[in-house]
Design a protein around this motif. Structure first.
Motif, short mmCIF file in Angstrom:
data_model
loop_
_atom_site.label_atom_id
_atom_site.label_comp_id
_atom_site.label_asym_id
_atom_site.label_seq_id
_atom_site.Cartn_x
_atom_site.Cartn_y
_atom_site.Cartn_z
N LEU A 58 -0.18 60.37 -146.72
CA LEU A 58 -1.11 59.04 -146.26
C LEU A 58 -2.00 58.66 -147.27
CD1 LEU A 58 -1.65 60.07 -142.57
CD2 LEU A 58 0.28 58.75 -143.68
N SER A 59 -2.33 59.63 -148.43
CA SER A 59 -3.22 59.13 -149.46
C SER A 59 -2.57 57.82 -150.22
CB SER A 59 -3.48 60.40 -150.52
OG SER A 59 -2.39 60.81 -150.98
N LYS A 60 -1.22 57.90 -150.07
CA LYS A 60 -0.50 56.81 -150.74
C LYS A 60 -0.40 55.43 -150.01
CE LYS A 60 2.26 59.80 -153.70
NZ LYS A 60 3.65 60.33 -154.09
N SER A 61 -0.21 55.65 -148.72
CA SER A 61 0.01 54.29 -147.79
C SER A 61 -0.40 54.90 -146.35
CB SER A 61 1.31 53.98 -147.86
OG SER A 61 1.43 52.80 -147.13
N ASP A 62 -0.87 54.05 -145.36
CA ASP A 62 -0.76 54.07 -144.11
C ASP A 62 0.86 54.15 -143.74
OD1 ASP A 62 -3.48 54.19 -144.14
OD2 ASP A 62 -3.72 52.07 -143.29
N VAL A 63 1.08 54.83 -142.71
CA VAL A 63 2.48 54.85 -142.22
C VAL A 63 2.76 54.40 -140.76
CG1 VAL A 63 4.34 56.33 -142.00
CG2 VAL A 63 3.09 56.63 -144.13
N THR A 64 3.89 53.67 -140.52
CA THR A 64 4.16 53.50 -138.98
C THR A 64 5.52 54.17 -139.01
OG1 THR A 64 3.24 51.22 -139.27
CG2 THR A 64 4.66 51.67 -137.66
N GLY A 140 18.62 51.10 -133.89
CA GLY A 140 18.34 52.79 -133.74
C GLY A 140 18.22 53.52 -135.15
N LEU A 141 18.24 52.71 -136.09
CA LEU A 141 18.23 53.18 -137.58
C LEU A 141 16.56 53.36 -138.17
CD1 LEU A 141 21.08 51.36 -139.20
CD2 LEU A 141 20.91 53.66 -138.93
N PHE A 142 15.59 52.46 -137.62
CA PHE A 142 14.35 52.96 -137.94
C PHE A 142 13.76 54.10 -137.68
CE2 PHE A 142 9.88 52.49 -137.31
CZ PHE A 142 9.38 51.97 -138.73
N LEU A 143 13.11 54.97 -138.55
CA LEU A 143 12.34 56.13 -138.58
C LEU A 143 11.08 55.89 -138.86
CD1 LEU A 143 12.59 58.80 -137.68
CD2 LEU A 143 12.87 59.35 -140.07
N ALA A 144 10.55 54.93 -140.08
CA ALA A 144 9.26 55.14 -140.50
C ALA A 144 9.39 54.04 -141.54
CB ALA A 144 8.79 56.67 -141.07
N CYS A 145 8.02 53.68 -141.85
CA CYS A 145 7.88 53.00 -142.87
C CYS A 145 6.53 52.69 -143.63
CB CYS A 145 8.25 51.12 -142.64
SG CYS A 145 7.23 50.58 -141.58
N GLU A 146 6.06 52.33 -144.44
CA GLU A 146 4.95 51.90 -145.01
C GLU A 146 4.23 50.82 -144.16
OE1 GLU A 146 5.08 54.04 -149.64
OE2 GLU A 146 5.04 51.73 -149.14
N SER A 147 2.78 50.95 -143.91
CA SER A 147 2.36 49.90 -142.87
C SER A 147 1.98 48.64 -143.45
CB SER A 147 1.01 50.55 -142.30
OG SER A 147 1.53 51.52 -141.56
N THR A 148 2.45 48.49 -144.72
CA THR A 148 2.24 47.00 -145.48
C THR A 148 3.55 46.43 -144.96
OG1 THR A 148 3.62 48.11 -147.38
CG2 THR A 148 1.14 47.86 -147.38
N GLY A 173 14.09 42.99 -138.13
CA GLY A 173 13.63 42.79 -139.34
C GLY A 173 12.53 43.20 -139.96
N ILE A 174 12.60 43.84 -141.10
CA ILE A 174 11.23 44.42 -141.78
C ILE A 174 11.21 43.59 -143.13
CG2 ILE A 174 10.25 46.45 -143.06
CD1 ILE A 174 11.19 46.94 -140.15
N VAL A 175 9.90 43.08 -143.15
CA VAL A 175 9.48 42.12 -144.08
C VAL A 175 8.24 42.50 -145.02
CG1 VAL A 175 8.88 39.61 -144.46
CG2 VAL A 175 10.45 40.05 -142.61
N GLY A 176 8.14 42.36 -146.35
CA GLY A 176 7.24 42.53 -146.95
C GLY A 176 7.56 43.62 -148.07
N ASN A 177 6.43 44.21 -148.81
CA ASN A 177 6.85 45.05 -149.69
C ASN A 177 6.29 46.52 -149.40
OD1 ASN A 177 7.67 43.15 -152.01
ND2 ASN A 177 5.64 42.57 -152.16
N GLY A 178 6.92 47.26 -149.53
CA GLY A 178 6.75 48.98 -149.40
C GLY A 178 8.18 49.62 -148.98
N THR A 179 8.17 50.91 -148.71
CA THR A 179 9.18 51.56 -148.44
C THR A 179 9.42 51.98 -147.08
OG1 THR A 179 8.54 53.24 -150.58
CG2 THR A 179 10.04 54.21 -149.00
#
Length: 256
Positions: A58-64, A140-148, A173-179
Motif C-alpha cells: 500500500l506504500s505504492k498505491s491505494d488498492v481496491t 467474475g474476473l476482477f480481483l483487485a486494482c490500484e485505486s487510481t 469496464g476499468i478506466v485510467g492508469n494503474g495495475t
C-alpha cells in the motif's frame, strides 16, 4: 515497525510476478495436508494446481479489492467502503447487480501490507495503460486494482442477440492508469493476445476474458442468415470490431 518471517522468504514460496503495488506468490508444495489428502495434493502439484496469493504494497498505491478477498494486513492499513456519497453507492449497486461483481469493493489505504485470500486460480497482472487506458472484463474476473483506476458499466451494442446467446447485457469496464489484478481459470502462458487494427474477431464461445474498451462488442449470428448459421454448424458468436486488443483463453472458461 513490523517484521514478517517465513512468508515470501520461505523456500516453498515462489514470487511469480510483480507489477505496480501487486506481487503474486505461489506455494510450490501444499504441505498442510492430511494423509488421506496426500495423493490428491501430489497430483495437483504435478498438474500445476497450486495455491497462489496476491500481496499488496500500500506504500505504492491505494488498492481496491473484491469484497471478501482480504486475508490479513500488517502495518498502517485502513479499510474504507470506497463509496463517495449516495449517488456513488447507487451506481455501485447497479453495476454490481448486472456484472456479477460485488456491489461494494473495499478500498485499502496506508503504508502497510495487504494479503489476499489464497486461490487455486491463476493471477493475471495487467497494466491498463498498455490497453490505452480502457479495458473491459468478462464477468467474475476482477480481483483487485490500484485505486487510481475507475470502474464503469459497459453495455452490449445489441441487447437482443446478447440475450439469445445467454450473455449478460453489461460488462465491467476499468478506466485510467494503474495495475489491474485478474483471477483466471487459464494461466497467462496459455492466453492468446489478438491485436486488431480496424478489423474483426469472431469467437464461438465465452473465451475472451478481456478486451480493449475501444472495441465494439456484439453477439451475432455466425452466418448472414439463419440458413447460413445452420449450415456452418454454429449459432451465435461473440464479435469484436475496431482497433484494440483481445485476451482470449484457448478453451471455454471452467472447462478443463
Amino acid at each position: 515497525m513490523y517484521q514478517v518471517k517465513n512468508f515470501t522468504n520461505n523456500d516453498d514460496v515462489k514470487i511469480l510476478s510483480t507489477l505496480g503495488a501487486f506481487s503474486v506468490i505461489e506455494y510450490q508444495r501444499d504441505l498442510s495436508v492430511s494423509p488421506s489428502e496426500a495423493m490428491i495434493a501430489y497430483y495437483c502439484n504435478k498438474m500445476n494446481v497450486r495455491k497462489r496469493q496476491v500481496i499488496c504494497d500500500l506504500s505504492k498505491s491505494d488498492v481496491t479489492v473484491q469484497a471478501g478477498a482480504m486475508q490479513w494486513t500488517v502495518g498502517d492499513v485502513n479499510a474504507t467502503t470506497g463509496v463517495k456519497g449516495i449517488g456513488d453507492l447507487f451506481g455501485k449497486a447497479i453495476r454490481g447487480s448486472v456484472t456479477g461483481e460485488s456491489a461494494i469493493k473495499p478500498e485499502y489505504t496506508g503504508n502497510g501490507v495487504l494479503v489476499l485470500e489464497p486461490t487455486y486460480k491463476h493471477i493475471i497482472l495487467l497494466d491498463v495503460a498498455e490497453w490505452n487506458g480502457s479495458i473491459v472484463l468478462d464477468d467474475g474476473l476482477f480481483l483487485a486494482c490500484e485505486s487510481t483506476l475507475k470502474h464503469k458499466l459497459v453495455a452490449r451494442s445489441n441487447f437482443s442477440s446478447a440475450l439469445a446467446g445467454n450473455e449478460g447485457l453489461f460488462n465491467l469496464g476499468i478506466v485510467g492508469n494503474g495495475t489491474l489484478c485478474l483471477e483466471s481459470d487459464c494461466p497467462k502462458e496459455e492466453l492468446v493476445e489478438i491485436t486488431l487494427d480496424n478489423d474483426v474477431l469472431k469467437i464461438d464461445g465465452n473465451m475472451a476474458i478481456a478486451w480493449s474498451g475501444s472495441l465494439n462488442f456484439t453477439v451475432e449470428r455466425s452466418g448472414k442468415s439463419l440458413v447460413g448459421s445452420a449450415a456452418s454448424g454454429e449459432g451465435l458468436v461473440n464479435v469484436y470490431r475496431g482497433t484494440g486488443k483481445v485476451l482470449m483463453a484457448p478453451v471455454t472458461r471452467g472447462i478443463g
